[in-house]
Design an enzyme around this catalytic site. Structure first.
Site, PDB file in Angstrom:
ATOM      1  N   GLY A 254       0.815  -1.212   0.000  1.00 45.82           N
ATOM      2  CA  GLY A 254       0.000   0.000   0.000  1.00 45.82           C
ATOM      3  C   GLY A 254       0.842   1.252   0.000  1.00 45.82           C
ATOM      4  O   GLY A 254       0.541   2.220   0.700  1.00 45.82           O
ATOM      5  N   ALA A 255       1.914   1.251  -0.808  1.00 42.74           N
ATOM      6  CA  ALA A 255       2.898   2.336  -0.746  1.00 42.74           C
ATOM      7  C   ALA A 255       2.759   3.356  -1.868  1.00 42.74           C
ATOM      8  O   ALA A 255       3.626   4.203  -2.037  1.00 42.74           O
ATOM      9  CB  ALA A 255       4.309   1.749  -0.764  1.00 42.74           C
ATOM     10  N   SER A 256       1.672   3.308  -2.620  1.00 44.87           N
ATOM     11  CA  SER A 256       1.514   4.265  -3.713  1.00 44.87           C
ATOM     12  C   SER A 256       1.004   5.617  -3.228  1.00 44.87           C
ATOM     13  O   SER A 256       0.963   6.581  -4.002  1.00 44.87           O
ATOM     14  CB  SER A 256       0.572   3.705  -4.786  1.00 44.87           C
ATOM     15  OG  SER A 256      -0.723   3.484  -4.256  1.00 44.87           O
ATOM     16  N   ARG A 257       0.644   5.701  -1.953  1.00 41.97           N
ATOM     17  CA  ARG A 257       0.143   6.967  -1.417  1.00 41.97           C
ATOM     18  C   ARG A 257       0.167   6.912   0.117  1.00 41.97           C
ATOM     19  O   ARG A 257       0.448   5.871   0.713  1.00 41.97           O
ATOM     20  CB  ARG A 257      -1.291   7.217  -1.899  1.00 41.97           C
ATOM     21  CG  ARG A 257      -2.271   6.116  -1.506  1.00 41.97           C
ATOM     22  CD  ARG A 257      -3.637   6.274  -2.181  1.00 41.97           C
ATOM     23  NE  ARG A 257      -4.561   5.191  -1.867  1.00 41.97           N
ATOM     24  CZ  ARG A 257      -5.382   5.173  -0.826  1.00 41.97           C
ATOM     25  NH1 ARG A 257      -5.408   6.193   0.012  1.00 41.97           N
ATOM     26  NH2 ARG A 257      -6.187   4.155  -0.614  1.00 41.97           N
TER      27      ARG A 257
ATOM     28  N   ASN B 113      -2.528  -6.691  -5.852  1.00 38.20           N
ATOM     29  CA  ASN B 113      -3.609  -6.589  -4.880  1.00 38.20           C
ATOM     30  C   ASN B 113      -3.274  -7.479  -3.685  1.00 38.20           C
ATOM     31  O   ASN B 113      -3.157  -8.703  -3.824  1.00 38.20           O
ATOM     32  CB  ASN B 113      -4.926  -7.020  -5.519  1.00 38.20           C
ATOM     33  CG  ASN B 113      -6.115  -6.822  -4.593  1.00 38.20           C
ATOM     34  OD1 ASN B 113      -5.963  -6.599  -3.395  1.00 38.20           O
ATOM     35  ND2 ASN B 113      -7.313  -6.894  -5.152  1.00 38.20           N
TER      36      ASN B 113
ATOM     37  N   SER C 283      -4.404   0.690  13.515  1.00 35.10           N
ATOM     38  CA  SER C 283      -5.105   1.971  13.658  1.00 35.10           C
ATOM     39  C   SER C 283      -5.628   2.087  15.077  1.00 35.10           C
ATOM     40  O   SER C 283      -5.852   1.084  15.758  1.00 35.10           O
ATOM     41  CB  SER C 283      -6.285   2.045  12.677  1.00 35.10           C
ATOM     42  OG  SER C 283      -7.125   3.138  12.967  1.00 35.10           O
TER      43      SER C 283
ATOM     44  N   TYR D  90     -14.288  -1.794   9.233  1.00 35.28           N
ATOM     45  CA  TYR D  90     -12.931  -1.249   9.313  1.00 35.28           C
ATOM     46  C   TYR D  90     -12.356  -1.484  10.709  1.00 35.28           C
ATOM     47  O   TYR D  90     -11.215  -1.946  10.855  1.00 35.28           O
ATOM     48  CB  TYR D  90     -12.950   0.240   8.990  1.00 35.28           C
ATOM     49  CG  TYR D  90     -11.592   0.901   8.996  1.00 35.28           C
ATOM     50  CD1 TYR D  90     -10.742   0.804   7.894  1.00 35.28           C
ATOM     51  CD2 TYR D  90     -11.162   1.635  10.096  1.00 35.28           C
ATOM     52  CE1 TYR D  90      -9.496   1.420   7.899  1.00 35.28           C
ATOM     53  CE2 TYR D  90      -9.926   2.253  10.113  1.00 35.28           C
ATOM     54  CZ  TYR D  90      -9.089   2.141   9.009  1.00 35.28           C
ATOM     55  OH  TYR D  90      -7.850   2.748   9.020  1.00 35.28           O
TER      56      TYR D  90
ATOM     57  N   LYS E  79      -9.055  -3.851  11.791  1.00 33.31           N
ATOM     58  CA  LYS E  79      -7.886  -3.328  12.486  1.00 33.31           C
ATOM     59  C   LYS E  79      -7.663  -4.032  13.822  1.00 33.31           C
ATOM     60  O   LYS E  79      -6.521  -4.261  14.239  1.00 33.31           O
ATOM     61  CB  LYS E  79      -8.028  -1.813  12.681  1.00 33.31           C
ATOM     62  CG  LYS E  79      -7.995  -1.031  11.368  1.00 33.31           C
ATOM     63  CD  LYS E  79      -6.703  -1.253  10.606  1.00 33.31           C
ATOM     64  CE  LYS E  79      -6.632  -0.434   9.333  1.00 33.31           C
ATOM     65  NZ  LYS E  79      -5.366  -0.592   8.605  1.00 33.31           N
TER      66      LYS E  79
END
Length: 258
Positions: A11-14, A61, A149, A162, A166
């Site tokens: 998940g490192a594109s943003r 993915n 989180s 969500y 977490k």
């Protein structure tokens, strides 16, 4: 084979993942970034790194078994080592629905990406790390860091799936920390608070009011760099005897106050 330590950040594109990749890359790690975004976005992220020649982007993915297997396989074939896995990939529900109204489709999507994907990627990475320990790689001391989180223990009834995902990450951290201790592989959890990313952009006004009202002792938004610094400390080896430990990076939100 590549002797520079290799980190895989999902998940490192943003957002947080991008911030983690930037700091690790700056500190001398070869950073392998993954995300569902295409190669064009991947190239943009790589261009923001201090040492883009010591990085690569793999589109994939986290929730797909074949993509997880390809990620690990490509890293092993190219570098011969995986020193750090940072499980960061995660999504919020597409629509914030009350728990009395949310759908199985939404639940499955969030759980598959946020929890199932990271569990089985951790399994793949852990088995590879154990294998590599027998190869006498210089300076090899693998670690796993999971990004969860404050929602792992904080109820938000309009995005229950969500919160559940977490909370599950917290238990995955404990399970792998327990199992991998015999192999000398520490596993940690970083628990972000209110962080300024595109995921929180849509509720910026709400969180601005909460922060101004003192919901956190430190009255500011957190940043991806705040999370990245915590990951860097855990990756350094300075806290290896604290396997299974949680680092709350939340401006003090976790402190119970009267």
């Amino acid at each position: 084979m590549e002797q520079r330590k290799v980190a895989l950040i999902t998940g490192a594109s943003r957002g947080i993942g991008k911030g983690i990749a930037q700091l690790l890359n700056q500190e001398g790690w070869f950073t392998v970034l993954t995300g569902t975004s295409g190669t064009e976005q991947g190239a943009k992220v790589l261009s923001t790194l201090a040492n883009p020649e010591a990085a690569c982007y793999l589109q994939g993915n986290n929730a797909a078994a074949e993509d997880r297997e390809r990620m690990i396989s490509e890293i092993v074939s190219r570098f011969g080592r995986l020193d750090l896995l940072v499980n960061n990939a995660g999504v919020a529900p597409l629509n914030r629905l009350d728990i009395l109204e949310t759908t199985e489709e939404s639940y499955d999507r969030v759980m598959n990406i946020n929890l199932k994907g990271m569990f089985f990627l951790s399994q793949l990475a852990a088995n590879e790390m154990i294998r590599e320990q027998g190869l006498e790689i210089p300076g090899y001391a693998p670690r796993i860091v999971n990004i969860s989180s404050m929602s792992s223990y904080t109820s938000s009834t309009n995005r229950g799936e969500y919160c559940i995902s977490k909370a599950g990450i917290s238990m995955v951290t404990l399970l792998f920390a327990d199992k991998l201790a015999e192999y000398g592989i520490p596993v940690f959890e970083v628990r972000p608070g209110i962080i300024a990313t595109d995921m929180t952009e849509g509720v910026k006004g709400k969180y601005n009011n909460l922060i101004d009202g003192g919901i956190t002792p430190i009255k500011r938004w957190g940043t991806p760099e705040d999370i990245a610094k915590a990951v860097l400390v855990l990756a350094s080896g300075m806290l290896d005897f604290s396997t299974g430990q949680v680092l709350n990076v939340d401006g003090g939100f976790h402190i119970r106050r009267l």
